[in-house]
Design an enzyme around this catalytic site. Structure first.
Site, short mmCIF file in Angstrom:
data_model
loop_
_atom_site.label_atom_id
_atom_site.label_comp_id
_atom_site.label_asym_id
_atom_site.label_seq_id
_atom_site.Cartn_x
_atom_site.Cartn_y
_atom_site.Cartn_z
CG HIS A 108 8.27 6.24 2.25
ND1 HIS A 108 7.41 6.89 3.10
CD2 HIS A 108 7.51 5.88 1.17
CE1 HIS A 108 6.20 6.93 2.57
NE2 HIS A 108 6.23 6.32 1.40
CE LYS A 137 -2.13 12.82 -2.02
NZ LYS A 137 -1.05 12.03 -2.64
NE ARG A 170 2.87 0.28 -0.43
CZ ARG A 170 2.23 1.39 -0.14
NH1 ARG A 170 2.04 1.73 1.11
NH2 ARG A 170 1.77 2.18 -1.09
CB SER A 197 2.00 7.81 4.36
OG SER A 197 3.34 7.77 3.99
P1 ADP Z 1 2.47 8.69 -3.28
O1 ADP Z 1 3.72 9.14 -3.96
O2 ADP Z 1 1.60 7.83 -4.14
O3 ADP Z 1 1.74 9.78 -2.54
P2 ADP Z 1 3.94 7.70 -0.98
O4 ADP Z 1 4.52 9.02 -0.71
O5 ADP Z 1 3.28 7.02 0.19
O6 ADP Z 1 2.92 7.64 -2.16
O7 ADP Z 1 5.05 6.70 -1.50
C1 ADP Z 1 6.04 7.04 -2.45
C2 ADP Z 1 6.56 5.76 -3.08
O8 ADP Z 1 6.99 4.84 -2.09
C3 ADP Z 1 5.51 4.98 -3.90
O9 ADP Z 1 6.18 4.41 -5.00
C4 ADP Z 1 5.02 3.92 -2.95
O10 ADP Z 1 4.53 2.78 -3.62
C5 ADP Z 1 6.31 3.60 -2.22
N1 ADP Z 1 6.05 3.04 -0.90
C6 ADP Z 1 5.18 3.47 0.04
N2 ADP Z 1 5.21 2.69 1.14
C7 ADP Z 1 6.12 1.70 0.88
C8 ADP Z 1 6.58 0.54 1.61
N3 ADP Z 1 6.11 0.24 2.80
N4 ADP Z 1 7.50 -0.25 1.01
C9 ADP Z 1 7.97 0.06 -0.21
N5 ADP Z 1 7.57 1.11 -0.96
C10 ADP Z 1 6.65 1.93 -0.42
#
Ligand code: ADP
Length: 163
Positions: A17, A41, A90, A128
């Site tokens: 992130h 959630k 990813r 995460s």
């Molecule tokens: P969500 O919003 O689906 O609950 P997250 O909070 O984990 O998911 O991630 C927010 C955004 O960051 C999403 O677009 C996710 O694909 C992206 N993301 C998560 N992990 C990574 C990573 N390791 N590399 C690049 N982008 C990521």
């Protein structure tokens, strides 16, 4: 001014992130990293802690703002004069869900664009959920999350556990 929002659960924020938001901040005048507070959630960390940790991580980058919101991302974007949503990709498995979400958002708010940044190879396996699983089992996540997140997780979840 081109303002983008990078929305997500960030439960917790990972190095993946952080990489995406840093790269976005070089493209846009301002990027809001916005924690989605979804009461339905179940999460490891409450919204205010997720938000505080992100604030600690990005504090040196002046054009990254941190916020949280409930409800639809498109509504948040309308209210905050946001031109673009940032999402990270990813793998192909991310693409399917992200495409559906981007198309839905386009129907709801046609002026809003979604831009995808590809993860750096070294972060492509970081999620995460994986971090949460390791934390629940008392393991070390220091190589997957930024320093302030690691410090918080160690203090609140890992201290006192036997590996
Ligand atoms: P969500 O919003 O689906 O609950 P997250 O909070 O984990 O998911 O991630 C927010 C955004 O960051 C999403 O677009 C996710 O694909 C992206 N993301 C998560 N992990 C990574 C990573 N390791 N590399 C690049 N982008 C990521």
């Amino acid at each position: 001014m081109a303002r983008a929002v990078y929305p997500g659960s960030f439960d917790p924020m990972t190095n993946g992130h952080f990489d995406i938001v840093k790269r976005s901040s070089k493209i846009f005048d301002e990027v809001i990293m916005a924690v989605v507070a979804n009461p339905g959630k179940s999460s490891l960390l409450p919204t205010d802690i997720r938000t505080e940790l992100i604030r600690a991580v990005v504090k040196e980058i002046p054009n990254i703002k941190v916020d949280s919101f409930q409800g639809l991302t498109v509504d948040y974007a309308k209210q905050n004069d946001v031109a673009c949503l940032i999402r990270g990709l990813r793998a192909i498995s991310d693409f399917e869900g992200e495409l559906g979400m981007a198309q839905t958002n386009k129907q709801l708010f046609p002026e809003l664009e979604t831009i995808f940044l590809m993860t750096k190879a070294e972060y492509s396996f970081i999620s995460s959920s994986m971090v949460k699983e390791i934390v629940r089992l008392g393991g070390d996540v220091s190589m997957f999350v930024p320093g302030p997140v690691n410090d918080y997780l160690k203090a609140h979840f890992i201290r006192g556990t036997t590996a």
